[in-house]
Design a protein around this motif. Structure first.
Motif, short mmCIF file in Angstrom:
data_model
loop_
_atom_site.label_atom_id
_atom_site.label_comp_id
_atom_site.label_asym_id
_atom_site.label_seq_id
_atom_site.Cartn_x
_atom_site.Cartn_y
_atom_site.Cartn_z
N ARG A 161 -10.44 8.77 -7.77
CA ARG A 161 -10.31 7.53 -6.99
C ARG A 161 -9.15 6.69 -7.51
O ARG A 161 -8.88 6.66 -8.70
CB ARG A 161 -11.59 6.70 -7.11
CG ARG A 161 -12.74 7.29 -6.35
CD ARG A 161 -13.87 6.27 -6.25
NE ARG A 161 -14.96 6.81 -5.49
CZ ARG A 161 -15.02 6.78 -4.16
NH1 ARG A 161 -14.06 6.23 -3.47
NH2 ARG A 161 -16.06 7.29 -3.54
N ALA B 59 -6.68 8.35 2.40
CA ALA B 59 -7.19 6.99 2.56
C ALA B 59 -8.67 7.13 2.90
O ALA B 59 -9.03 7.93 3.76
CB ALA B 59 -6.45 6.27 3.66
N ILE B 60 -9.50 6.36 2.24
CA ILE B 60 -10.95 6.46 2.41
C ILE B 60 -11.47 5.23 3.14
O ILE B 60 -11.12 4.10 2.81
CB ILE B 60 -11.66 6.56 1.03
CG1 ILE B 60 -11.16 7.78 0.26
CG2 ILE B 60 -13.16 6.59 1.18
CD1 ILE B 60 -11.48 9.10 0.91
N THR B 61 -12.29 5.48 4.16
CA THR B 61 -13.01 4.40 4.83
C THR B 61 -14.48 4.54 4.46
O THR B 61 -14.85 5.43 3.69
CB THR B 61 -12.83 4.47 6.36
OG1 THR B 61 -13.45 5.68 6.84
CG2 THR B 61 -11.36 4.45 6.74
N ALA B 62 -15.31 3.71 5.02
CA ALA B 62 -16.73 3.76 4.69
C ALA B 62 -17.35 5.10 5.06
O ALA B 62 -18.24 5.59 4.39
CB ALA B 62 -17.48 2.63 5.40
N ALA C 250 -12.29 10.04 5.88
CA ALA C 250 -11.05 10.08 5.11
C ALA C 250 -9.94 10.51 6.04
O ALA C 250 -10.16 11.20 7.03
CB ALA C 250 -11.19 11.06 3.95
N ILE D 265 0.83 -1.20 0.00
CA ILE D 265 0.00 0.00 0.00
C ILE D 265 0.87 1.25 0.00
O ILE D 265 0.54 2.24 -0.65
CB ILE D 265 -1.01 0.01 1.17
CG1 ILE D 265 -2.01 1.15 1.01
CG2 ILE D 265 -0.32 0.17 2.50
CD1 ILE D 265 -3.06 0.88 0.01
N GLU E 21 -7.68 2.80 -6.07
CA GLU E 21 -7.47 1.66 -5.17
C GLU E 21 -7.79 1.96 -3.71
O GLU E 21 -6.96 1.78 -2.81
CB GLU E 21 -6.05 1.13 -5.32
CG GLU E 21 -5.79 0.54 -6.69
CD GLU E 21 -4.43 -0.13 -6.78
OE1 GLU E 21 -3.79 -0.35 -5.74
OE2 GLU E 21 -4.04 -0.44 -7.90
N GLY E 22 -8.97 2.44 -3.45
CA GLY E 22 -9.41 2.69 -2.09
C GLY E 22 -8.96 4.03 -1.52
O GLY E 22 -9.30 4.37 -0.39
N SER E 23 -8.20 4.78 -2.28
CA SER E 23 -7.76 6.11 -1.88
C SER E 23 -8.31 7.12 -2.87
O SER E 23 -8.85 6.76 -3.91
CB SER E 23 -6.22 6.19 -1.88
OG SER E 23 -5.67 5.29 -0.96
N GLN F 216 2.08 1.78 -3.48
CA GLN F 216 0.99 2.29 -4.32
C GLN F 216 0.74 3.76 -4.05
O GLN F 216 0.53 4.55 -4.97
CB GLN F 216 -0.28 1.48 -4.08
CG GLN F 216 -0.20 0.07 -4.63
CD GLN F 216 -1.40 -0.75 -4.23
OE1 GLN F 216 -2.07 -0.47 -3.24
NE2 GLN F 216 -1.67 -1.79 -5.00
#
Length: 157
Positions: free
Chosen positions: A109, A130-133, A136, A3, A111-113, A6
């Motif tokens: 967006r 970094a993004i959560t449900a 951020a 990560i 890969e989740g970020s 990335q």
């Protein structure tokens, strides 16, 4: 470790593409953000962006010309800029005639970020989150690019 690699890749790509967000010395691209960005993430990112802009562009002396893309993020960013003390003007057709500072944002967006850029003709702020449900969190330091005052479009050195 994967990560981190990335995120570094995205940051390097974002920094190299920062100059692509502006089209010449005074024209910015259209703002855009994903419609499905959670309200919590949008608020966290908008608050962070507005705070970083305040550090670099004077409040109380600057009227920002702002054209939102209609997303929740655009709305929250506009409100955060107002709460920081900026006057906001939303008619982009009069930017230069009135001396307003045009501002555009892009949220991409990856890969989740998300990679977020906030641009004026003279400044681009870029950061990865970094993004959560529901929220951020900054996942990189700020990348700050200032465009030279000599009209060359080259970063200051």
């Amino acid at each position: 470790m994967r990560i981190i690699l990335q995120l570094i890749t995205v940051l390097v790509a974002g920094i190299s593409l920062c100059g692509c967000q502006t089209l010449g010395s005074t024209t910015l691209i259209s703002s855009s953000a994903p419609q499905d960005l959670s309200p919590g993430a949008a608020a966290t990112i908008a608050r962070d962006l507005a705070g970083s802009l305040v550090e670099r562009v004077g409040v109380g002396t600057t009227t920002i010309s702002f054209a939102s893309d209609g997303s929740a993020f655009g709305y929250v960013l506009e409100e955060e800029l107002r709460s920081e003390g900026y006057a906001i003007f939303t008619d982009r057709s009069m930017d230069l005639d009135r001396g307003f500072l045009p501002l555009a944002y892009v949220v991409d967006r990856f890969e989740g970020s998300v990679l977020v850029r906030l641009s004026t003709p003279d400044l681009t702020l870029t950061r990865i989150y970094a993004i959560t449900a529901e929220d951020a969190e900054p996942a990189s330091p700020w990348s700050v690019m200032t465009i030279g005052g000599d009209g060359s479009g080259e970063p200051d050195t």
